[in-house]
Write an enzyme that holds these catalytic residues in place. Sequence first.
Site, PDB file in Angstrom:
ATOM      1  N   ASP A 208       9.154 -17.593 -12.958  1.00  0.00           N
ATOM      2  CA  ASP A 208      10.125 -18.265 -12.094  1.00  0.00           C
ATOM      3  C   ASP A 208      10.972 -17.269 -11.311  1.00  0.00           C
ATOM      4  O   ASP A 208      11.481 -17.584 -10.242  1.00  0.00           O
ATOM      5  CB  ASP A 208      11.025 -19.167 -12.950  1.00  0.00           C
ATOM      6  CG  ASP A 208      12.134 -19.827 -12.141  1.00  0.00           C
ATOM      7  OD1 ASP A 208      11.798 -20.643 -11.270  1.00  0.00           O
ATOM      8  OD2 ASP A 208      13.317 -19.510 -12.374  1.00  0.00           O
ATOM      9  N   LEU A 289      17.687 -23.737  -8.884  1.00  0.00           N
ATOM     10  CA  LEU A 289      17.684 -23.839  -7.424  1.00  0.00           C
ATOM     11  C   LEU A 289      16.890 -22.730  -6.742  1.00  0.00           C
ATOM     12  O   LEU A 289      16.891 -22.635  -5.516  1.00  0.00           O
ATOM     13  CB  LEU A 289      19.131 -23.809  -6.910  1.00  0.00           C
ATOM     14  CG  LEU A 289      19.994 -25.016  -7.322  1.00  0.00           C
ATOM     15  CD1 LEU A 289      21.443 -24.790  -6.903  1.00  0.00           C
ATOM     16  CD2 LEU A 289      19.464 -26.302  -6.715  1.00  0.00           C
ATOM     17  N   ARG A 290      16.223 -21.887  -7.543  1.00  0.00           N
ATOM     18  CA  ARG A 290      15.473 -20.789  -6.925  1.00  0.00           C
ATOM     19  C   ARG A 290      14.395 -21.311  -5.979  1.00  0.00           C
ATOM     20  O   ARG A 290      14.147 -20.741  -4.928  1.00  0.00           O
ATOM     21  CB  ARG A 290      14.831 -19.906  -7.994  1.00  0.00           C
ATOM     22  CG  ARG A 290      15.780 -18.943  -8.668  1.00  0.00           C
ATOM     23  CD  ARG A 290      15.045 -17.800  -9.348  1.00  0.00           C
ATOM     24  NE  ARG A 290      15.975 -16.979 -10.107  1.00  0.00           N
ATOM     25  CZ  ARG A 290      16.143 -17.064 -11.414  1.00  0.00           C
ATOM     26  NH1 ARG A 290      15.441 -17.936 -12.112  1.00  0.00           N
ATOM     27  NH2 ARG A 290      17.006 -16.292 -12.037  1.00  0.00           N
ATOM     28  N   GLY A 291      13.736 -22.397  -6.368  1.00  0.00           N
ATOM     29  CA  GLY A 291      12.676 -22.947  -5.526  1.00  0.00           C
ATOM     30  C   GLY A 291      13.191 -23.372  -4.161  1.00  0.00           C
ATOM     31  O   GLY A 291      12.573 -23.089  -3.128  1.00  0.00           O
TER      32      GLY A 291
END
Length: 366
Positions: A208, A289-291
């Site tokens: 991730d 919220l990385r995506g």
Amino acid sequence: MSLTVQAPPTRRAVFPFTAIVGQEEMKLALLLNVIDPKIGGVMIMGDRGTGKSTTIRALADLLPEIEVVADDPFNSHPTDPDLMSDEVRERLSRGEQLPIAHKPIQMVDLPLGATEDRVCGTIDIEKALSEGVKAFEPGLLAKANRGILYVDEVNLLDDHLVDVLLDSAASGWNTVEREGISVRHPARFVLVGSGNPEEGELRPQLLDRFGMHAEIRTVKDPAKRVEIVEQRSEFDRDPIGFLARYQAQQQALQHQLLQAQALLPSVTIEHQLRVQISQVCSELDVDGLRGDIVTNRAAKALAALEGRVTVTVDDIRRVITLALRHRLRKDPLESIDSGYKVQKVFCRVFGLEEAVGENGAVAARA
């Protein structure tokens, strides 16, 4: 800044980036990370012998030279405070004139057996105590600052070292502490990991942290395979002549990357598109919220690469699988999505018709 990219006789010839056949997903992910290193790097997983290392070395050779402070071991930028070591900032504050040099962008290979000291650097405690100075021996992260850090077989690297690399890539700084003495330096690099899934996967928590995940497979088309073999044979037989044939294309791509880097701050993405990106992430049950962040950044970088200042739906379509496919797994035993699931939800949220193939490719229209 010189745009000449032909290898001088003193340097080992590197296969040109623009001559690489196929593997478009990997090449796009690498170019976008060069335009905006804050995307967070690329994890490239695929079969053995598919050109992973060749492509990454070709990219490093393509990039233009950078301005550095000549006597600084961290490749500090002479004018940008965000890319300076603390020592260089102090010298500037004293009004010192900094010697400036130009050097090629570094591609640093991280060996699998590297220790943490080799990666992060070490502090000479004895010298610090006896002479009262911070005697720091820089490691690979210092060498990689403002360049590319490449970890082949990253899935076989110790998890602790992977954590260190990802923390430095995310924060842009490396801090070494020992016996109450602390040294830090800038460590901004494009982190590229590659591996073969047959030899083991990274833990989902570590996956991730990579901005993008590119999948590459062995080319099946016989005609394309023959083309790849012939090109490689020709390069091995006459590297200088082969490079000369591709010099114009190399220069054009190098110039395009420089223009994209300059254009990137001006690129905008409509609020509604940002909402729809977040809706896709939400429906796919992506943690954190990385995506969302990576998809927004990558879409902007793609627009800049193509000389535009406004992100389109097609930009998002082309990057969203790269940004999200490795964030879907909740169970470490699940395989990484080929792209089908991401594109299916994307088409529904953006109101496009689906035409998704087995490899996740989509022909979508309003």
